[in-house]
Design an enzyme around this catalytic site. Structure first.
Site, PDB file in Angstrom:
ATOM      1  N   ARG A 144       0.819  -1.215   0.000  1.00 42.80           N
ATOM      2  CA  ARG A 144       0.000   0.000   0.000  1.00 42.80           C
ATOM      3  C   ARG A 144       0.855   1.268   0.000  1.00 42.80           C
ATOM      4  NH1 ARG A 144      -5.445  -1.694   2.248  1.00 42.80           N
ATOM      5  NH2 ARG A 144      -6.079   0.455   2.406  1.00 42.80           N
ATOM      6  N   TYR A 147       0.840   4.320  -2.539  1.00 42.73           N
ATOM      7  CA  TYR A 147      -0.276   5.267  -2.374  1.00 42.73           C
ATOM      8  C   TYR A 147      -0.106   6.077  -1.084  1.00 42.73           C
ATOM      9  CZ  TYR A 147      -5.223   6.749  -2.181  1.00 42.73           C
ATOM     10  OH  TYR A 147      -6.401   7.472  -2.123  1.00 42.73           O
ATOM     11  N   GLY A 150       3.119   8.039  -1.241  1.00 38.84           N
ATOM     12  CA  GLY A 150       2.976   8.992  -2.345  1.00 38.84           C
ATOM     13  C   GLY A 150       2.128  10.183  -1.902  1.00 38.84           C
ATOM     14  N   ARG A 188     -13.526  -1.883  -4.396  1.00 39.12           N
ATOM     15  CA  ARG A 188     -13.823  -1.208  -3.126  1.00 39.12           C
ATOM     16  C   ARG A 188     -15.042  -1.853  -2.480  1.00 39.12           C
ATOM     17  NH1 ARG A 188     -12.365   5.106  -3.945  1.00 39.12           N
ATOM     18  NH2 ARG A 188     -12.545   4.696  -6.153  1.00 39.12           N
ATOM     19  N   ASN A 192     -18.297  -3.469  -4.320  1.00 43.05           N
ATOM     20  CA  ASN A 192     -18.211  -4.935  -4.386  1.00 43.05           C
ATOM     21  C   ASN A 192     -19.441  -5.585  -3.780  1.00 43.05           C
ATOM     22  OD1 ASN A 192     -15.775  -5.303  -5.634  1.00 43.05           O
ATOM     23  ND2 ASN A 192     -14.834  -6.463  -3.965  1.00 43.05           N
ATOM     24  N   GLY A 209     -14.056  -9.624   9.208  1.00 42.00           N
ATOM     25  CA  GLY A 209     -15.030  -8.541   9.035  1.00 42.00           C
ATOM     26  C   GLY A 209     -15.123  -7.609  10.232  1.00 42.00           C
ATOM     27  N   THR A 212     -12.872  -1.907  10.818  1.00 41.98           N
ATOM     28  CA  THR A 212     -13.898  -0.871  10.644  1.00 41.98           C
ATOM     29  C   THR A 212     -13.470   0.183   9.619  1.00 41.98           C
ATOM     30  OG1 THR A 212     -13.047   0.646  12.319  1.00 41.98           O
ATOM     31  CG2 THR A 212     -14.543  -1.097  13.085  1.00 41.98           C
ATOM     32  N   ARG A 213     -14.476   0.822   9.052  1.00 40.81           N
ATOM     33  CA  ARG A 213     -14.277   1.992   8.200  1.00 40.81           C
ATOM     34  C   ARG A 213     -15.442   2.948   8.483  1.00 40.81           C
ATOM     35  NH1 ARG A 213     -10.298  -0.521   7.510  1.00 40.81           N
ATOM     36  NH2 ARG A 213      -9.113  -0.934   5.606  1.00 40.81           N
ATOM     37  N   PRO A 276      -5.699  -1.680   7.145  1.00 44.90           N
ATOM     38  CA  PRO A 276      -5.886  -0.998   8.435  1.00 44.90           C
ATOM     39  C   PRO A 276      -7.033  -1.618   9.232  1.00 44.90           C
ATOM     40  CG  PRO A 276      -5.617   0.596   6.673  1.00 44.90           C
ATOM     41  CD  PRO A 276      -5.770  -0.743   6.019  1.00 44.90           C
TER      42      PRO A 276
HETATM   43  P1  NAD Z   1     -11.053   7.336  -9.285  1.00 40.82           P
HETATM   44  O1  NAD Z   1     -10.092   6.234  -9.583  1.00 40.82           O
HETATM   45  O2  NAD Z   1     -12.486   7.115  -9.601  1.00 40.82           O
HETATM   46  O3  NAD Z   1     -10.604   8.673  -9.995  1.00 40.82           O
HETATM   47  C1  NAD Z   1      -9.284   9.032 -10.221  1.00 40.82           C
HETATM   48  C2  NAD Z   1      -9.216   9.680 -11.588  1.00 40.82           C
HETATM   49  O4  NAD Z   1      -7.865  10.104 -11.820  1.00 40.82           O
HETATM   50  C3  NAD Z   1      -9.576   8.731 -12.728  1.00 40.82           C
HETATM   51  O5  NAD Z   1     -10.499   9.329 -13.598  1.00 40.82           O
HETATM   52  C4  NAD Z   1      -8.248   8.475 -13.418  1.00 40.82           C
HETATM   53  O6  NAD Z   1      -8.371   8.153 -14.784  1.00 40.82           O
HETATM   54  C5  NAD Z   1      -7.512   9.772 -13.160  1.00 40.82           C
HETATM   55  N1  NAD Z   1      -6.060   9.647 -13.244  1.00 40.82           N
HETATM   56  C6  NAD Z   1      -5.282   8.690 -12.681  1.00 40.82           C
HETATM   57  N2  NAD Z   1      -3.990   8.909 -12.987  1.00 40.82           N
HETATM   58  C7  NAD Z   1      -3.957  10.043 -13.738  1.00 40.82           C
HETATM   59  C8  NAD Z   1      -2.915  10.777 -14.362  1.00 40.82           C
HETATM   60  N3  NAD Z   1      -1.647  10.394 -14.275  1.00 40.82           N
HETATM   61  N4  NAD Z   1      -3.242  11.881 -15.062  1.00 40.82           N
HETATM   62  C9  NAD Z   1      -4.532  12.278 -15.182  1.00 40.82           C
HETATM   63  N5  NAD Z   1      -5.555  11.617 -14.622  1.00 40.82           N
HETATM   64  C10 NAD Z   1      -5.273  10.517 -13.905  1.00 40.82           C
HETATM   65  O7  NAD Z   1     -10.890   7.695  -7.741  1.00 40.82           O
HETATM   66  P2  NAD Z   1     -11.779   8.623  -6.794  1.00 40.82           P
HETATM   67  O8  NAD Z   1     -12.403   7.759  -5.781  1.00 40.82           O
HETATM   68  O9  NAD Z   1     -12.629   9.532  -7.588  1.00 40.82           O
HETATM   69  O10 NAD Z   1     -10.637   9.451  -6.061  1.00 40.82           O
HETATM   70  C11 NAD Z   1     -10.297  10.775  -6.462  1.00 40.82           C
HETATM   71  C12 NAD Z   1      -9.205  11.314  -5.547  1.00 40.82           C
HETATM   72  O11 NAD Z   1      -9.650  11.298  -4.187  1.00 40.82           O
HETATM   73  C13 NAD Z   1      -7.911  10.492  -5.592  1.00 40.82           C
HETATM   74  O12 NAD Z   1      -6.823  11.369  -5.539  1.00 40.82           O
HETATM   75  C14 NAD Z   1      -7.979   9.667  -4.337  1.00 40.82           C
HETATM   76  O13 NAD Z   1      -6.700   9.357  -3.871  1.00 40.82           O
HETATM   77  C15 NAD Z   1      -8.729  10.580  -3.384  1.00 40.82           C
HETATM   78  N6  NAD Z   1      -9.439   9.814  -2.338  1.00 40.82           N
HETATM   79  C16 NAD Z   1     -10.584   9.126  -2.626  1.00 40.82           C
HETATM   80  C17 NAD Z   1     -11.212   8.393  -1.625  1.00 40.82           C
HETATM   81  C18 NAD Z   1     -12.493   7.624  -1.876  1.00 40.82           C
HETATM   82  O14 NAD Z   1     -13.003   6.967  -0.964  1.00 40.82           O
HETATM   83  N7  NAD Z   1     -13.085   7.673  -3.050  1.00 40.82           N
HETATM   84  C19 NAD Z   1     -10.665   8.359  -0.332  1.00 40.82           C
HETATM   85  C20 NAD Z   1      -9.476   9.048  -0.097  1.00 40.82           C
HETATM   86  C21 NAD Z   1      -8.882   9.790  -1.100  1.00 40.82           C
HETATM   87  N1  UDP Z   2     -13.160  -5.503   1.821  1.00 44.44           N
HETATM   88  C1  UDP Z   2     -13.868  -6.680   1.987  1.00 44.44           C
HETATM   89  N2  UDP Z   2     -14.420  -7.263   0.888  1.00 44.44           N
HETATM   90  C2  UDP Z   2     -14.338  -6.731  -0.354  1.00 44.44           C
HETATM   91  C3  UDP Z   2     -13.618  -5.520  -0.513  1.00 44.44           C
HETATM   92  C4  UDP Z   2     -13.032  -4.929   0.594  1.00 44.44           C
HETATM   93  O1  UDP Z   2     -13.993  -7.202   3.111  1.00 44.44           O
HETATM   94  O2  UDP Z   2     -14.879  -7.332  -1.307  1.00 44.44           O
HETATM   95  C5  UDP Z   2     -12.566  -4.854   3.026  1.00 44.44           C
HETATM   96  C6  UDP Z   2     -11.097  -4.480   2.910  1.00 44.44           C
HETATM   97  O3  UDP Z   2     -10.268  -5.553   3.275  1.00 44.44           O
HETATM   98  C7  UDP Z   2     -11.009  -3.321   3.891  1.00 44.44           C
HETATM   99  C8  UDP Z   2     -12.385  -2.642   3.794  1.00 44.44           C
HETATM  100  O4  UDP Z   2     -13.248  -3.622   3.223  1.00 44.44           O
HETATM  101  O5  UDP Z   2     -10.844  -3.787   5.201  1.00 44.44           O
HETATM  102  C9  UDP Z   2     -12.393  -1.392   2.925  1.00 44.44           C
HETATM  103  O6  UDP Z   2     -11.791  -1.702   1.679  1.00 44.44           O
HETATM  104  P1  UDP Z   2     -11.675  -0.662   0.478  1.00 44.44           P
HETATM  105  O7  UDP Z   2     -10.770  -1.276  -0.535  1.00 44.44           O
HETATM  106  O8  UDP Z   2     -13.025  -0.244   0.048  1.00 44.44           O
HETATM  107  O9  UDP Z   2     -11.012   0.628   1.140  1.00 44.44           O
HETATM  108  P2  UDP Z   2      -9.670   0.864   1.995  1.00 44.44           P
HETATM  109  O10 UDP Z   2      -9.122  -0.458   2.474  1.00 44.44           O
HETATM  110  O11 UDP Z   2      -8.748   1.550   1.063  1.00 44.44           O
HETATM  111  O12 UDP Z   2     -10.136   1.691   3.121  1.00 44.44           O
END
Ligand code: NAD
Ligand code: UDP
Ligand code: UDP
Length: 322
Positions: A144, A147, A150, A188, A192, A209, A212-213, A276
């Site tokens: 992980r 990400y 990064g 996600r 899923n 299971g 938590t989130r 986590p």
């Molecule tokens: P997503 O994967 O649906 O969207 C990301 C978008 O970025 C996509 O359209 C993808 O094509 C584009 N992309 C990826 N690499 C690129 C690049 N090099 N140049 C241009 N475009 C690029 O994800 P999301 O859920 O919409 O997340 C958006 C942002 O929010 C991300 O930065 C993510 O890290 C952050 N974020 C999301 C969540 C969540 O739960 N959805 C949680 C924490 C942080």
């Molecule tokens: N998870 C799960 N079944 C699935 C997909 C995810 O039990 O089919 C769990 C995963 O292991 C994590 C939580 O759900 O504990 C949230 O996962 P997700 O990938 O959505 O987000 P993140 O782990 O990045 O918070």
């Protein structure tokens, strides 16, 4: 008089980006969606393409970008574990080189720029719930890390551009967000479970299971982005944005199954490495500085998301039968 702004949304064709583009357009702005379609698709913004104030530019932000704008929302980055682990070097590049380019662009334009950071900067947290002052517990060499580290480095770059170049920055630490237009196949948990139950397949819970989130509905998150971008000049964050309601993954599986009324099994699979154990935002700062807190309860948000996926899967099935 309301002056129309030109706003760049990187990652604008993704899940959160597409909702943000839609909101900004409805508010009367010009929106440039910059996306390389790595995980996003034109389909998520198809309904906006007829709007004369909307443009989509296919571009990878790890390369320089020369455009004109007043504000930048930097969302580009694959966000789900299976996507960001698919090409981990590219994930770090998007976070680091991508942020440098977008910060360079903001610096040339003197534009305000918001970074979509993440609760993953806290890693597997030793403090619960997580306030912004907690510095996290992140493995720098695990699957992980591309990400988590990064995004941590991106925060460093944002703060250094602010200190060194006096750039106007805003940093949001986003916690798990769900809603319509999530990718059905990005692994996600909410998408899923909903797709599995709608298809009549077993629901796959990783581990026992009990991890938590805290899940925030997408409309609440977008409202948070807007409030953060328009917060007072001296406030830059980082600020947690998320819904403090904390649920075990097993509870999510059971709730989705009950709302869909599906008699599918819940099966237990191996827990991924470095998953986590718990995560819950402390949102005191967002409440105080942004007057923001989520308003959509989990069951209501899940119902809306289920309705979206029900339509989506039905149209997919019809298209395949043709
Ligand atoms: P997503 O994967 O649906 O969207 C990301 C978008 O970025 C996509 O359209 C993808 O094509 C584009 N992309 C990826 N690499 C690129 C690049 N090099 N140049 C241009 N475009 C690029 O994800 P999301 O859920 O919409 O997340 C958006 C942002 O929010 C991300 O930065 C993510 O890290 C952050 N974020 C999301 C969540 C969540 O739960 N959805 C949680 C924490 C942080
Ligand atoms: N998870 C799960 N079944 C699935 C997909 C995810 O039990 O089919 C769990 C995963 O292991 C994590 C939580 O759900 O504990 C949230 O996962 P997700 O990938 O959505 O987000 P993140 O782990 O990045 O918070
Ligand atoms: N950059 C960009 N668009 C711009 C201005 C800069 O993509 O409008 C990129 C450029 O490639 C540079 C990076 O942003 O490498 C960082 O810019 P900065 O001005 O901070 O650094 P420098 O150009 O001095 O290396």
């Amino acid at each position: 008089m309301h002056l129309k702004k030109r706003i760049i949304v990187t990652g604008g064709a993704g899940f959160l980006g597409s909702h943000l583009c839609e909101f900004l357009l409805c508010a009367g702005n010009e929106v440039l969606c910059v996306d390389n379609f790595f995980t996003g698709s034109k389909m998520t913004v198809e309904h906006l393409l007829d709007n004369p104030n909307f443009d989509v530019i296919r571009h990878d932000i790890t390369f320089p970008l020369y455009l004109e704008a007043d504000e930048i929302y930097n969302l580009a980055c694959p966000a789900s574990p299976i996507h960001y682990q698919n090409d981990p070097v590219q994930t770090t590049k998007v976070c680091v080189h991508g942020s440098i380019n977008m910060l360079g662009l903001a610096k040339r334009l003197r534009a305000k720029i918001m970074q979509a950071s993440t609760s993953e900067v806290y890693g597997d947290p030793a403090i619960h719930p997580q306030p912004e002052s907690y510095r996290g517990d992140v493995n720098p060499i695990g699957p992980r890390s591309c990400y988590d580290e990064g995004k941590r480095c991106a925060e460093t770059l944002f703060f250094d551009y602010h200190r060194q170049h006096n750039l106007q920055i805003k940093v949001a630490r986003i916690f798990n967000t769900y809603g319509p237009r999530m990718h059905p196949n990005d692994g996600r948990v909410v998408s899923n479970f909903i797709c599995q139950a709608l298809r009549g397949d077993p629901i796959t819970v990783y581990g026992d299971g009990s991890q938590t989130r805290s899940f925030c509905y997408v409309d609440d998150m977008i409202a948070g982005f807007i409030k953060l971008m328009h917060s007072r000049d001296g406030f830059i964050g980082p600020v947690n944005l998320g819904n403090p309601g904390e649920y075990s993954i097993l509870q999510i599986a059971e709730t989705v199954r009950e709302l869909i009324g599906a008699s599918v099994e819940i099966v237990f699979k191996e827990l991924p490495q470095d998953d986590p154990r718990r995560r819950q935002p402390d949102i005191s700062l967002a409440k105080q500085e942004l007057d923001w807190e989520p308003t959509v309860p989990l069951r209501e948000g899940l119902e809306k998301t289920i309705a979206y996926f029900d339509d989506f899967l039905t149209s997919l099935k019809q298209a395949n039968e043709k």
